[in-house]
Design a protein around this motif. Structure first.
Motif, short mmCIF file in Angstrom:
data_model
loop_
_atom_site.label_atom_id
_atom_site.label_comp_id
_atom_site.label_asym_id
_atom_site.label_seq_id
_atom_site.Cartn_x
_atom_site.Cartn_y
_atom_site.Cartn_z
N LEU A 89 4.00 5.02 6.67
CA LEU A 89 3.73 5.73 5.55
C LEU A 89 4.90 5.40 4.65
O LEU A 89 4.73 5.36 3.25
CB LEU A 89 3.99 7.12 5.90
N LEU A 90 6.21 5.09 5.14
CA LEU A 90 7.48 4.65 4.44
C LEU A 90 6.95 3.24 3.78
O LEU A 90 7.44 3.23 2.39
CB LEU A 90 8.54 4.59 5.10
N VAL A 99 6.40 5.05 -0.19
CA VAL A 99 7.62 5.34 -0.69
C VAL A 99 8.24 4.12 -1.65
O VAL A 99 8.60 3.34 -0.86
CB VAL A 99 8.67 6.04 0.42
N HIS A 100 8.00 4.22 -2.71
CA HIS A 100 8.16 2.93 -3.56
C HIS A 100 9.53 3.01 -4.67
O HIS A 100 9.60 2.40 -5.62
CB HIS A 100 7.00 2.41 -4.13
N ASN A 156 4.28 10.72 -8.45
CA ASN A 156 3.04 9.86 -7.97
C ASN A 156 2.90 9.54 -6.78
O ASN A 156 1.70 9.45 -6.10
CB ASN A 156 3.12 8.72 -9.09
N ASN A 157 4.31 8.90 -6.09
CA ASN A 157 3.99 8.52 -4.70
C ASN A 157 3.68 9.52 -3.91
O ASN A 157 2.88 9.44 -2.92
CB ASN A 157 5.23 7.84 -4.11
N VAL A 175 11.34 11.27 4.75
CA VAL A 175 10.75 11.75 3.55
C VAL A 175 9.08 11.79 3.80
O VAL A 175 8.47 12.81 3.62
CB VAL A 175 11.07 10.58 2.52
N PRO A 176 8.43 10.53 4.17
CA PRO A 176 7.09 10.69 4.33
C PRO A 176 6.47 11.54 5.60
O PRO A 176 5.57 12.07 5.51
CB PRO A 176 6.51 9.22 4.41
N ALA A 177 7.68 11.68 6.69
CA ALA A 177 7.30 12.51 7.81
C ALA A 177 7.26 13.88 7.48
O ALA A 177 6.45 14.50 8.05
CB ALA A 177 8.33 12.21 8.92
#
Length: 296
Positions: free
Chosen positions: A161-162, A166-167, A174-175, A262-264
């Motif tokens: 996911l990262l 995550v950009h 937006n991400n 973060v994504p977790a």
């Protein structure tokens, strides 16, 4: 005298070692290896990650020898399931250290996790949803203290996911929107199962949930901990609004997990919403304890 066994869980982000005498754990350790970093989204384990993995297993072998262990059980999960060059790593480990790595599929991984949660005492006669976020995959299990009802592994681990969503630093709105949309699509069948079985609680196992609890409580949990949405929501916003540098100095985030959290955390939030859960219960036990329960 009970035999001593060593269990090694070769996760995509973290390697875990458990040494037990009979059914009693006598030694536990975990090391952030990042086996999937820089390669998991491409289906490879890169050279640096492979070396970190070998160094960690060499360290573990020294501890295992010190404890005079009778048998070693080593299991590889998502990174090794999907890497085109996984056999290269497995062969080097076998030849140099004499450790045989068995790569298991997602269903077996989920089953081991279930038995770990059973051993934690968190399950009862009502149906619970169990969630274990790894670097490469996330496992979901529906079950009671006496019955495993359903299980599935999704290639939605924190490193994947990262890499894909995550950009920016901090993560952009937006991400976040794109990631929530992706999770809604990928976990649509989980939503169907939740609606059908109506689990009474969410039980979280492994690194992400331990990190969240450590951040909230100020110490690493060795026993079950209940976390409410009221506690989690402000922490989620703090995580989403912080930069990598800021997260690196936040107490409770282990080195190497400052970006994957973060994504977790977004994944945790999405699942809490899917089941309208009031929070989650942290299980101190997961896959390695489930392996111990299964082979003891």
């Amino acid at each position: 005298m009970s035999k001593k066994i060593a269990i090694i869980d070769l996760g995509t982000n973290t390697f875990h070692l458990l040494i037990a005498e009979g059914t009693k754990a006598v030694y536990k350790d975990e090391i952030t290896v990042k086996l999937g970093e820089g390669g998991i989204s491409k289906g490879v384990i890169n050279e640096l990650a492979m070396q970190r993995g070998l160094d960690t297993l060499t360290h573990y072998k020294g501890i295992i020898d010190k404890y005079k262990v009778d048998s070693i059980y080593a299991f590889g999960t998502s990174a090794l399931r999907n890497a085109n060059n996984a056999n290269e790593f497995i062969t080097v480990v076998q030849n140099r250290l004499g450790i045989t790595i068995e790569v298991i599929d997602g269903k077996r991984e989920a089953e081991f996790i279930y038995w770990g949660i059973v051993a934690s005492g968190l399950l009862n006669k009502e149906i619970s949803l169990i969630m274990d976020i790894g670097g490469g995959s996330v496992e979901f299990i529906l079950g009671t203290e006496s019955k495993l009802i359903w299980r599935k592994s999704y290639e939605l681990g924190a490193q994947r996911l990262l890499d894909n969503y995550v950009h920016s630093d901090p993560i952009s709105k937006n991400n976040q929107t794109l990631l929530y949309k992706y999770l809604k699509s990928e976990l649509s069948d989980l939503k169907v199962k939740i609606d059908a079985y109506k689990p009474v609680q969410l039980i979280g196992a492994s690194g992400t949930f331990h990190t969240i609890v450590h951040m909230l409580k100020g110490e690493k949990a060795e026993s079950p901990v209940e976390v409410s949405n009221m506690d989690f929501e402000p922490l989620l916003q703090k995580i989403l609004q912080s930069t990598t540098q800021e997260r690196m100095v936040i107490p409770g985030i282990p080195k190497g997990r400052e970006n994957m959290i973060v994504p977790a955390s977004i994944l945790v939030k999405h699942v809490l919403t899917l089941g309208s859960f009031s929070g989650f219960n942290l299980s101190p036990y997961s896959m390695k304890e489930g392996i111990l329960a299964s082979i003891s």
